[in-house]
Design a protein around this motif. Structure first.
Motif, PDB file in Angstrom:
ATOM      1  N   LYS A 134      46.755  53.915  44.103  1.00  0.00           N
ATOM      2  CA  LYS A 134      46.355  52.451  42.907  1.00  0.00           C
ATOM      3  C   LYS A 134      47.438  51.240  42.351  1.00  0.00           C
ATOM      4  O   LYS A 134      47.912  51.065  41.712  1.00  0.00           O
ATOM      5  CB  LYS A 134      46.118  52.982  41.604  1.00  0.00           C
ATOM      6  N   PRO A 135      47.158  50.570  43.908  1.00  0.00           N
ATOM      7  CA  PRO A 135      48.141  49.065  43.911  1.00  0.00           C
ATOM      8  C   PRO A 135      47.677  47.988  43.251  1.00  0.00           C
ATOM      9  O   PRO A 135      46.333  48.482  43.296  1.00  0.00           O
ATOM     10  CB  PRO A 135      48.705  49.013  45.352  1.00  0.00           C
ATOM     11  N   PRO A 136      48.401  47.376  43.111  1.00  0.00           N
ATOM     12  CA  PRO A 136      48.112  46.427  41.550  1.00  0.00           C
ATOM     13  C   PRO A 136      47.058  45.494  43.168  1.00  0.00           C
ATOM     14  O   PRO A 136      47.546  45.351  43.914  1.00  0.00           O
ATOM     15  CB  PRO A 136      49.131  45.620  41.277  1.00  0.00           C
ATOM     16  N   ARG A 137      46.188  44.958  42.656  1.00  0.00           N
ATOM     17  CA  ARG A 137      45.042  44.315  42.711  1.00  0.00           C
ATOM     18  C   ARG A 137      44.348  44.265  44.474  1.00  0.00           C
ATOM     19  O   ARG A 137      44.285  43.921  45.370  1.00  0.00           O
ATOM     20  CB  ARG A 137      45.630  42.254  43.445  1.00  0.00           C
ATOM     21  N   LEU A 138      44.749  45.589  44.516  1.00  0.00           N
ATOM     22  CA  LEU A 138      44.014  46.081  46.230  1.00  0.00           C
ATOM     23  C   LEU A 138      43.086  47.674  45.436  1.00  0.00           C
ATOM     24  O   LEU A 138      43.784  48.001  44.670  1.00  0.00           O
ATOM     25  CB  LEU A 138      45.873  46.474  47.188  1.00  0.00           C
ATOM     26  N   LEU A 139      42.959  47.612  47.102  1.00  0.00           N
ATOM     27  CA  LEU A 139      41.746  48.582  46.733  1.00  0.00           C
ATOM     28  C   LEU A 139      42.586  50.467  46.862  1.00  0.00           C
ATOM     29  O   LEU A 139      43.964  50.334  47.464  1.00  0.00           O
ATOM     30  CB  LEU A 139      40.540  49.038  47.760  1.00  0.00           C
TER      31      LEU A 139
END
Length: 165
Positions: A134-139
């Motif tokens: 779960k990367p920041p600000r990405l899907l």
């Protein structure tokens, strides 16, 4: 043959002063936790000293240093254990005591310069894991057969345990 009685311990004045101060400034809940811990010890030993076999008094009647010591235990009880565990051999995985990967555990995944939150979705027979990264600000996206970083430092395309804070 009898063993002579050892000389009683006389603690230095600064230790007595520190113990008195700790007990005088402790909150009621802290003293309550110290009492519970001491009472638990008494339950395990049958109400007797594990050293001398003597009957143990109630917490309130214990000597000053004994009460201060149990208070110190009560105050330290939430200290993270991983922070005091010495490191293992070089190259050994940095695994907090008692922890091993299992489905649902939250870990970190290193994606280039980005530390991502990740959940373990499968533990493979070879010791690798599958992750939902779960990367920041990405899907979120799936990563398969990911190895654990063998150091406490993040390693690209590897997972590691989150540091305790």
């Amino acid at each position: 043959m009898s063993t002579p009685n050892p000389t009683p311990y006389t603690p230095p004045a600064d230790i007595i002063t520190a113990a008195e101060s700790a007990l005088a400034t402790a909150r009621p809940d802290e003293l309550g936790r110290a009492t519970v811990l001491y009472t638990t010890y008494c339950g395990v030993t049958g109400g007797r000293s594990a050293v001398t076999g003597a009957e143990l008094p109630p917490f309130e009647k214990c000597p000053l240093l004994v009460r201060a010591a149990w208070l110190a235990v009560a105050l330290a009880i939430n200290t993270p254990v991983a922070s005091v565990v010495p490191p293992g051999p070089v190259g050994a995985p940095v695994v907090p005591p008692g922890q091993k990967p299992s489905v649902g555990r939250a870990v970190h995944y290193q994606d280039d310069a980005t530390v991502c939150a990740a959940d373990i979705t499968a533990v493979n027979p070879d010791g690798t894991v599958d992750l939902l990264v779960k990367p920041p600000r990405l899907l979120p996206w799936a990563a398969s057969n990911v190895s654990e970083a063998l150091t406490g430092a993040p390693l690209d395309n590897h997972w590691n345990w989150m540091p305790r804070v």
